[in-house]
Design a protein around this motif. Structure first.
Motif, PDB file in Angstrom:
ATOM      1  N   GLN A   7      32.997  67.606  53.376  1.00  0.00           N
ATOM      2  CA  GLN A   7      32.975  66.605  52.309  1.00  0.00           C
ATOM      3  C   GLN A   7      31.628  66.610  51.590  1.00  0.00           C
ATOM      4  O   GLN A   7      31.572  66.490  50.362  1.00  0.00           O
ATOM      5  CB  GLN A   7      33.267  65.215  52.915  1.00  0.00           C
ATOM      6  N   ALA A   9      29.702  69.180  51.253  1.00  0.00           N
ATOM      7  CA  ALA A   9      29.681  70.387  50.413  1.00  0.00           C
ATOM      8  C   ALA A   9      30.499  70.171  49.149  1.00  0.00           C
ATOM      9  O   ALA A   9      30.100  70.597  48.057  1.00  0.00           O
ATOM     10  CB  ALA A   9      30.236  71.572  51.206  1.00  0.00           C
ATOM     11  N   LYS A  10      31.627  69.483  49.286  1.00  0.00           N
ATOM     12  CA  LYS A  10      32.464  69.204  48.110  1.00  0.00           C
ATOM     13  C   LYS A  10      31.725  68.296  47.123  1.00  0.00           C
ATOM     14  O   LYS A  10      31.742  68.518  45.905  1.00  0.00           O
ATOM     15  CB  LYS A  10      33.778  68.551  48.554  1.00  0.00           C
ATOM     16  N   ARG A  13      29.236  70.197  45.160  1.00  0.00           N
ATOM     17  CA  ARG A  13      29.837  70.937  44.050  1.00  0.00           C
ATOM     18  C   ARG A  13      30.219  69.995  42.908  1.00  0.00           C
ATOM     19  O   ARG A  13      30.086  70.334  41.738  1.00  0.00           O
ATOM     20  CB  ARG A  13      31.075  71.701  44.530  1.00  0.00           C
ATOM     21  N   LEU A  14      30.719  68.827  43.273  1.00  0.00           N
ATOM     22  CA  LEU A  14      31.143  67.848  42.263  1.00  0.00           C
ATOM     23  C   LEU A  14      29.945  67.358  41.438  1.00  0.00           C
ATOM     24  O   LEU A  14      30.034  67.199  40.226  1.00  0.00           O
ATOM     25  CB  LEU A  14      31.830  66.655  42.945  1.00  0.00           C
ATOM     26  N   GLU A  72      35.750  61.369  40.351  1.00  0.00           N
ATOM     27  CA  GLU A  72      36.584  61.174  41.545  1.00  0.00           C
ATOM     28  C   GLU A  72      37.845  60.394  41.221  1.00  0.00           C
ATOM     29  O   GLU A  72      38.900  60.627  41.811  1.00  0.00           O
ATOM     30  CB  GLU A  72      35.775  60.427  42.611  1.00  0.00           C
ATOM     31  N   THR A  75      40.988  62.251  40.582  1.00  0.00           N
ATOM     32  CA  THR A  75      41.678  62.893  41.717  1.00  0.00           C
ATOM     33  C   THR A  75      41.657  61.941  42.924  1.00  0.00           C
ATOM     34  O   THR A  75      41.486  62.373  44.052  1.00  0.00           O
ATOM     35  CB  THR A  75      40.973  64.216  42.088  1.00  0.00           C
TER      36      THR A  75
END
Lengths: 252, 242
Positions: A7, A9-10, A13-14, A72, A75
């Motif tokens: 999470q 890492a995500k 990226r976000l 966020e 999604t």
């Protein structure tokens, strides 16, 4: 990989695009500062540009979290479907934003230090000033910027969670109205509360004197540990409420 | 329902309202384990709401939903893999990175199975999600949903936006990639004819109310009707299964 690292890492990226964008904006702004300083023939102008950029970093987390939370929201069902508790989902965002802030703050602090000591040479302007004063003051300012920015980021997350709950049950307009009302009402309520005798009895303790020279004196000569403790508790409370709302009340 | 069959999902007098609008109304349903169940009905009948309730991303206004005996909250995702009808993805990832992200999140994620499904779906792992066609995004969604080894798989309109040949391949793929010893698949779709051959049970919903639940084999063998014909009959009769 551990879900928490996945999470994080995500979130990296976000938020990466926004953080790089903010860095580019910072350098463009500093470029304007160099140009303005050169046109005016006044090196201190650039120092003022740097100081302003440094102080504006208190709003960094607000900007970062706005971008991250709005992205966020598109999604949201993916985010809510993750097996992690809501507080970890929020912490992943806050930590990434804080890391980006620390990096940007380090750069602007270094540039401000160089411009203050090499371009303007504050030591010539005030012979009593020492490197220790400059570094101590800088660290004190940076620590406070990091803390205040995080605090604002948590406050914004709290408002976002309320907005999500209200907009789902009462509509987006109501969500916006209530969010904006809380944005103004809560700080007002806090200032009233902080002016009471009870607040002073509970949280104004642990006085620490800041032994800087007069030149390095920034805005205060002493701080109260109790006051920091109060804001720490308040930040925890806001984060807890935001997490609870996301865990139990936010729907898609 | 026959006794002795394990009940995987239970709706117990569930009402779900969005503001004053009821999407499900006093809805009770018990779904067995190890089956492919089709949830059918007109647009706005409450199919997607029912799946969202099972996935725990929304909560009932009244009543309760349980999955494998556990009340469905957001944390039920450890037992439920949910494919949303929404065309929303983390577009900054590539196909391969999306699979890795899911693998990091879910301990039940079967990476080898995910790779097999990607090959089956002919998805390029290096391609950015934002550069995929709508059909390929749909396939990716299916891949990461099916790769999880969970008791319940929910698919909300998985065939929407896909061309007929791809739809056929995906329907066949569902049979290959689901372990019916351990998994229950609940699927909503308007492409009823295409999924009819693989369905065990069909549940018909109208205006948030359960109209009927039937064994598909019985429909075929005893009533000699297709699901669509059966739906028309039930709509005409207005029969409510209580």
């Amino acid at each position: 990989m551990n879900p928490w690292w996945g999470q994080l890492a995500k979130e990296y990226r976000l938020g990466r695009g926004g953080a790089i964008g903010a860095l580019i904006a910072l350098f463009l702004y500093l470029g304007i500062g160099v140009y303005a300083s050169w046109r005016m023939g006044n090196p201190e102008t650039f120092l003022a540009f740097c100081a302003f950029a440094l102080m504006m970093h208190v709003l960094y987390m607000a900007g970062y979290m706005c971008v991250s939370l709005i992205r966020e929201q598109r999604t949201l069902h993916l985010w809510l479907q993750t097996p992690l508790p809501a507080y970890k989902l929020l912490l992943a965002k806050l930590l990434n934003g804080w890391g980006a802030l620390a990096f940007s703050l380090f750069i602007i602090s270094a540039i401000t230090l160089l411009s203050g000591t090499m371009v303007v040479n504050l030591f010539e302007l005030d012979p009593e000033l020492t490197w220790r004063d400059v570094i101590s003051t800088g660290i004190l300012i940076d620590i406070h910027i990091l803390l205040i920015a995080l605090y604002i980021g948590i406050g914004l997350t709290f408002l976002w969670a309320i907005y999500l709950v209200v907009s789902k049950s009462l509509g987006k307009v109501s969500g916006n109205v209530i969010g904006i009302c809380l944005f103004f009402f809560l700080p007002w309520l806090m200032s009233k509360w902080e002016g009471t005798g009870l607040f002073h009895a509970l949280f104004i303790w642990g006085k620490v004197d800041l032994n800087f020279s007069d030149v390095a004196y920034v805005a205060f000569r002493h701080v109260y540990i109790g006051y920091y403790f109060y804001h720490f508790l308040l930040a925890l409370l806001l984060l807890f409420i935001a997490s609870w709302l996301i865990e139990r009340k936010v729907e898609v | 329902m026959k006794s002795g069959v394990k009940r995987m999902i239970e709706f117990n007098h569930v009402t779900k309202k969005y503001r004053s609008q009821a999407a499900l109304n006093d809805f009770s349903l018990s779904l067995p384990a190890g089956k492919i169940i089709g949830l059918v009905g007109e647009n706005g009948s409450g199919k997607s709401t029912a799946l969202k309730l099972i996935s725990g991303i929304i909560s009932p206004t009244k009543g309760s939903v349980t999955v494998d005996g556990e009340v469905a909250t957001r944390r039920i995702s450890s037992k439920v893999s949910y494919l949303s009808e929404l065309d929303a993805y983390y577009t900054f990832y590539t196909v391969g990175e999306t699979v890795s992200y899911y693998a990091s999140l879910y301990s039940d994620f079967n990476q080898r199975k995910a790779e097999e499904i990607l090959d089956y779906m002919k998805l390029d792992r290096r391609k950015k999600v934002k550069d995929l066609s709508k059909g390929n995004r749909g396939r990716l969604k299916i891949a990461v949903t099916l790769a999880r080894e969970v008791p319940v798989i929910l698919m909300d309109e998985p065939l929407s936006g896909l061309d007929p040949i791809v739809r056929d391949a995906i329907v066949k793929g569902l049979l290959s990639f689901i372990d019916f010893e351990k998994q229950t698949l609940i699927i909503t779709t308007h492409e009823i004819k295409e999924i009819e051959p693989i369905l065990d049970t069909v549940v018909l919903i109208k205006d948030g109310v359960l109209l009927k639940m039937e064994d598909v084999e019985e429909l075929r063998m005893e009533q000699n009707v297709s699901i669509v014909e059966w739906m028309k009959q039930v709509y005409q009769d207005g029969g409510i299964d209580k």
